[in-house]
Design an enzyme around this catalytic site. Structure first.
Site, PDB file in Angstrom:
ATOM      1  N   ASN A  56     -66.234   9.633  11.025  1.00 33.11           N
ATOM      2  CA  ASN A  56     -65.366  10.425  10.184  1.00 33.11           C
ATOM      3  C   ASN A  56     -65.419  11.927  10.191  1.00 33.11           C
ATOM      4  O   ASN A  56     -66.723  12.719  10.826  1.00 33.11           O
ATOM      5  CB  ASN A  56     -65.895   9.948   8.244  1.00 33.11           C
ATOM      6  N   GLY A  57     -64.382  12.828  10.310  1.00 30.90           N
ATOM      7  CA  GLY A  57     -64.362  14.156  10.958  1.00 30.90           C
ATOM      8  C   GLY A  57     -63.748  14.877  11.699  1.00 30.90           C
ATOM      9  O   GLY A  57     -63.281  13.833  12.580  1.00 30.90           O
TER      10      GLY A  57
END
Ligand code: SF4
Length: 458
Positions: free
Chosen positions: A105-106
């Site tokens: 995530n990111g």
């Protein structure tokens, strides 16, 4: 966006259903694709991915029968790379040191440079996601143990990553040194879990132990749990303030703060700073403005009423964008109730204005339902800058608050009687974290100072 989830037990057990349920709880973080990867009793890495929502992409019944010691999962919302199955995660590979699978995530801000550098050395990429550079960086360090190769790879990255990484004999959870995205550690009996948000641990009845700290690498294996640090390159923390404004589920606890309570406090502070004595009731843009609207109503003493009903079953899967559907536009999703609106001056609360198209259409529908006045209140500061850390915001030219020369012009364009935003200082106070530990870049343009270069020596 995107949600990650992982589990590691002391012996083979039916872990995959926990992963399925964890992803189900994280569905709000990504609806384009979902996937799982696990190490089976034979030590082999297996994975399964599909497009769509968790229940469309994955077979719960089948997963609930699979035994594994370690497993990870992912729900995807594309911010880097197209929305296609090859970009769905976990990304899994077998390299010289064994199997590895990654859920991310990111957004890695120097991924492009790293990729170019690796491609010039002969690397062939399978996907167009930024996440794949981590696997390639590890493969280029094949003389190192997998964990050392992973940490070496992470040291080269800039930007945002909350990761669940699965090796043959370990689950690793890592968070970038700036701490952009949340990542929480939990436990149930002999099984450790990592999840983007605590709501996923609640669902599987795991106890929340603590947050994974910015720059921390937690390793869970036969020996239990140990913690390492990514050598510090962050000058300060940058936790995404928008997680509290909109992204995270309200029942999640982030850094000891309940998102629901923070969101309500944003509404209260908005009411204190931007009251509206002319209004008769407070209403919301469902569901993004609902909690802040109740906070605004509490603090202002005005009643809160629902005025718009949202059809919860609208999704790309069900509604094809035909000409007729395009003409109906936002009304397919949101329908205002004349009986509640007619003749009343209203305060309408939403969490943000991004492009400004939905708000303009809803305001126009409310006018048609007889709203006498519409006073728009936004529970975050104006979004004037794009996000480069894992949120799919439009370009600056498309952002309503950046496109217009002044808020007065924006107010006229969406045809409301007044428009007010939460001040940055009130946003920070409502969250309750020190200002220098928060990312506010989409509001104020103060991006991470670290360069976006991808050059390096292996
Ligand atoms: S730029 Fe905005 S959305 Fe992106 S990480 Fe920072 S606060 Fe969050």
């Amino acid at each position: 966006m995107c949600g990650v989830f992982g589990a590691f037990a002391q012996k083979d057990k039916l872990l995959l259903e926990d992963i399925y349920l964890g992803l189900f709880a994280l569905q709000h973080r990504g609806q384009e694709a979902a996937g799982v990867a696990w190490i089976g009793p034979d030590g082999m890495l297996q994975s399964f991915k599909g497009m769509g929502l968790v229940h469309e992409a994955l077979d719960q019944k089948r997963l609930s029968q699979i035994a594994a010691r370690g497993a990870i999962g992912h729900v995807r919302y594309s911010t880097s790379g197209a929305s296609i199955i090859t970009n769905a995660q976990p990304l899994a590979a077998n390299y010289a040191k064994g199997p590895v699978a990654i859920s991310h995530n990111g957004n890695i801000t120097n991924a492009e440079g790293i990729r170019l550098n690796l491609e010039n050395r002969g690397a062939i990429f399978q996907s167009t996601t930024d996440t794949e550079v981590i696997i390639h960086l590890m493969a280029h360090q094949s003389h190192k143990a997998p964990l050392d190769a992973l940490i070496d790879a992470l040291e080269r990255l800039n930007g945002a990553y909350s990761l669940a990484v699965l090796f043959k004999d370990a689950l690793v959870a890592a968070r970038d040194p700036w701490g952009f995205r949340p990542l929480v550690l939990g436990r149930r009996d002999d099984t450790y879990y990592v999840a983007s948000e605590s709501c996923a641990l609640d669902l599987i009845r795991a106890e929340v132990i603590r947050n994974i700290e910015p720059g921390e690498v937690v390793v869970i294996n036969d020996g239990g749990l140990s913690s390492l640090r990514i050598p510090l390159k962050a000058k300060r923390h940058y936790f995404c303030s928008f997680e509290y404004v909109y992204f995270a589920r309200p029942d999640s606890i982030i850094d000891g703060r309940c998102v629901y309570i923070v969101r309500k406090e944003m509404g209260r502070r908005l009411a204190a700073a931007s009251p509206c004595s002319r209004a008769q009731l407070v209403t919301d843009m469902p569901d993004s403005g609902t909690i802040a609207a109740t906070g605004y109503a509490d603090a202002s003493g005005l009643p809160y009423e629902r005025t718009i009903v949202r059809n919860r079953y609208v999704g790309r899967t069900f509604i094809q964008p035909t000409q007729k559907v395009r003409e109906l536009g936002v009304q397919i999703k949101l329908n205002p109730m004349r009986e509640v609106i007619d003749g009343k001056p209203l305060v309408v609360v939403d969490d943000s204005i991004v492009r400004g198209t939905t708000v303009a259409k809803v305001v126009s529908m409310m006018r048609k339902c007889g709203a006498r006045e519409i006073h728009m209140r936004i529970s975050s500061p104006p979004v004037r800058f794009p996000c480069y850390y894992g949120i799919d915001t439009p370009t600056r030219q498309e952002l309503a608050a950046a496109r217009f020369a002044s808020l007065e012009d924006l107010k006229s364009s969406i045809e409301v009687d007044s428009l007010a935003y939460l001040k940055e200082s009130d946003l920070v106070a409502a969250i309750g974290m020190p200002r220098d530990e928060l990312c506010l870049a989409c509001f104020n343009g103060e991006y991470l100072e670290e360069g976006n270069e991808g050059g390096f020596e292996l």
